[in-house]
Design an enzyme around this catalytic site. Structure first.
Site, PDB file in Angstrom:
ATOM      1  N   HIS A 178     -11.429 -13.824  -7.765  1.00 39.07           N
ATOM      2  CA  HIS A 178     -11.605 -12.536  -7.088  1.00 39.07           C
ATOM      3  C   HIS A 178     -12.969 -12.403  -6.425  1.00 39.07           C
ATOM      4  O   HIS A 178     -13.139 -11.611  -5.485  1.00 39.07           O
ATOM      5  CB  HIS A 178     -11.382 -11.387  -8.078  1.00 39.07           C
ATOM      6  CG  HIS A 178     -10.880 -10.128  -7.445  1.00 39.07           C
ATOM      7  ND1 HIS A 178     -11.263  -9.723  -6.180  1.00 39.07           N
ATOM      8  CD2 HIS A 178     -10.016  -9.177  -7.891  1.00 39.07           C
ATOM      9  CE1 HIS A 178     -10.651  -8.581  -5.883  1.00 39.07           C
ATOM     10  NE2 HIS A 178      -9.902  -8.237  -6.900  1.00 39.07           N
TER      11      HIS A 178
ATOM     12  N   SER B 256      -0.318  11.331  -0.393  1.00 33.26           N
ATOM     13  CA  SER B 256       0.122  10.007   0.020  1.00 33.26           C
ATOM     14  C   SER B 256       1.086   9.418  -0.998  1.00 33.26           C
ATOM     15  O   SER B 256       1.139   9.838  -2.166  1.00 33.26           O
ATOM     16  CB  SER B 256      -1.084   9.077   0.170  1.00 33.26           C
ATOM     17  OG  SER B 256      -1.695   8.855  -1.098  1.00 33.26           O
ATOM     18  N   THR B 257       1.851   8.432  -0.554  1.00 29.60           N
ATOM     19  CA  THR B 257       2.737   7.707  -1.472  1.00 29.60           C
ATOM     20  C   THR B 257       1.925   7.053  -2.576  1.00 29.60           C
ATOM     21  O   THR B 257       2.330   7.063  -3.753  1.00 29.60           O
ATOM     22  CB  THR B 257       3.531   6.643  -0.699  1.00 29.60           C
ATOM     23  OG1 THR B 257       4.399   7.295   0.235  1.00 29.60           O
ATOM     24  CG2 THR B 257       4.362   5.775  -1.632  1.00 29.60           C
TER      25      THR B 257
ATOM     26  N   ASP C 119       7.831 -15.714   3.992  1.00 29.85           N
ATOM     27  CA  ASP C 119       8.977 -16.627   4.087  1.00 29.85           C
ATOM     28  C   ASP C 119       8.487 -17.991   4.579  1.00 29.85           C
ATOM     29  O   ASP C 119       7.996 -18.121   5.699  1.00 29.85           O
ATOM     30  CB  ASP C 119      10.016 -16.033   5.058  1.00 29.85           C
ATOM     31  CG  ASP C 119      11.257 -16.888   5.215  1.00 29.85           C
ATOM     32  OD1 ASP C 119      11.296 -18.014   4.681  1.00 29.85           O
ATOM     33  OD2 ASP C 119      12.193 -16.423   5.891  1.00 29.85           O
TER      34      ASP C 119
END
Length: 453
Positions: free
Chosen positions: A162, A277-278, A396
């Site tokens: 990190h 907000s979500t 993908d």
């Protein structure tokens, strides 16, 4: 009696950028220094591939390995190491030709579909996670493991340091790798491939300004850690790590309908009328549920979450800035306020108030962050990892979207992870690890709370 599972190692190799890649060295900014000795980030990406193992080794694996080498040409620092030379005032991320990324190839007879399910024992996924090499003097930045499940699928495990990169940057790397891999089919052995602008990393550290000396404050706290005067160790802080032996990993989802109901309910209750907000309603709802499960004995609970500073700095920097560019935010609340009937609302008000304060400057009081965290070490600390904005289910490599993405590092830290719904419908997917009885209680509270809206 459960079938015993085994992991067969096929390859332990290292993959490098192409030979002509030039050396590169970057100094730590204060965004990096904050994470210097905190645990690595681990993620697992599961992909369906219902073909024999021979097909995987003949077609999938060569493409993954060749495309990785080509991708590292654009991200050479990921093959390098973190060092803190005696003569340097700050740690350095350093790549020299010859540095490489450890790449493990394995085969497992574990139940692929069970590993991808919404409830799975934590220890069943441990063999799929690669490990970084970290000593007092040097720390690797990236480790990868690809595990094939015959006639079922494969898993890409990625572990990142990190202090070298945040979640947005590691996801940028994965998307770039997937882009190059999926474009190899027309030419299976290109010498190089260019990346589109939105996947091209931006490394210029000069865009990070530090007029108040935040980096010096952070680094001094590490240098004096443990009562020492020149502690340059890069070993991970082990005191905040530790996996429960009976832990299970649960996967839950807030659908767009759930999120709208939470917002509607909150709008009628919160004192300050702000745009909800979500992210804020999701975190508040999860915090209210998990605190009720945990029943902390401390008088206060603390909640830590990260905010992306790239668009919030003055001036804003490129979204493809590669490294760390997040600040941690801390919400502290009375335990009884979160345990009560209005726990969701009380948690939400704390989160929204803090988010509103960011309008005054995202780096306000950033130099006091270490002191703030130390002040709540005696309280029950909760945190979050990931973001729906990463769009991890879009990654993908050429064989379809992931069936499951799991942030396994939260199994050690006690955080909960957030991503976009795998259904791509605007919902939020949540992961967390608890012991079995706690998970049953959490699942019940999570469902009942939504049903009562």
């Amino acid at each position: 009696m459960a079938q015993s599972t085994s992991l067969k190692l096929h390859q332990l190799c290292s993959l490098s950028p192409p030979h002509e890649t030039t050396p590169i060295s970057l100094p730590f900014t204060f965004f990096d220094s904050h994470w210097l000795r905190l645990p690595p980030v681990e993620r697992l990406f599961f992909y369906e591939y219902p073909n024999p193992t021979s097909s995987f080794f003949d077609s999938v694996l060569p493409n993954l390995k060749h495309s990785l080498s080509l991708t590292l040409q654009h991200f050479p620092l990921l093959a390098g190491n973190i060092i803190w030379p005696t003569q340097s005032p700050h740690p350095i991320i350093n790549y020299v030709p010859g540095d490489a990324v450890p790449f493990t190839v394995a085969e497992s007879n574990a139940d692929f579909n069970h590993l991808c399910s919404n409830l799975c024992q934590v220890d069943q996924r441990l063999p799929l996670i690669p490990r970084l090499k970290i000593s007092h003097e040097q720390a690797s930045i990236l480790a990868l493991q690809v595990t094939v499940f015959p006639n079922s699928g494969f898993c890409i495990g990625i572990t990142t340091h990190h202090a070298a990169l945040d979640g947005k940057s590691s996801t940028l790397f994965l998307k770039a790798w997937a882009f190059i891999c999926s474009n190899l089919k027309g030419d299976p052995s290109p010498v190089s491939l260019s990346l589109p602008e939105n996947l091209t990393p931006f490394f210029d550290r000069s865009v990070i300004k530090d007029p108040t000396g935040i980096n010096e404050v952070y680094l001094n706290s590490w240098l004096t850690y443990g009562g020492e005067t020149n502690n340059r160790s890069l070993k991970v802080w082990e005191t905040i790590s530790g996996t429960q032996t009976d832990a299970v990993k649960g996967l839950f989802e807030l659908t767009p309908s759930h999120i709208q109901k939470l917002k509607k309910h909150a709008q009628s209750k919160v004192k300050n009328k702000v745009r909800l907000s979500t992210f804020s309603v999701t975190c508040a709802y999860l915090l209210a549920c998990v605190v009720k499960v945990d029943q902390p004995k401390s008088n206060r609970v603390a909640f830590v979450f990260s905010v992306d500073c790239r668009p919030r700095l003055e001036p804003p920097i490129k979204p493809t800035y590669f490294g760390n560019c997040i600040v941690s935010q801390l919400v502290v609340a009375e335990t009884r306020a979160i345990l009560g009937d209005d726990g969701f609302i009380n948690a939400l008000e704390g989160i929204t108030d803090l988010l509103s304060s960011l309008e005054n400057g995202v780096l306000n009081e950033a130099e006091n962050w270490m002191t703030k965290i130390q002040s709540v070490m005696g309280d029950r600390l909760f945190s979050t990892a990931g973001s729906p904005r990463f769009e991890v289910y879009s990654i993908d490599f050429g064989w379809g979207r992931p069936k499951k993405v799991d942030v396994t590092s939260i199994d050690k830290t006690g955080a909960f992870s957030l991503s976009e719904s795998r259904n791509n419908d605007g919902g939020v997917e949540i992961g967390l690890a608890l012991n079995k009885s706690q998970m049953e209680t959490f699942a019940e509270l999570f469902a009942q709370g939504l049903e009562s809206l």
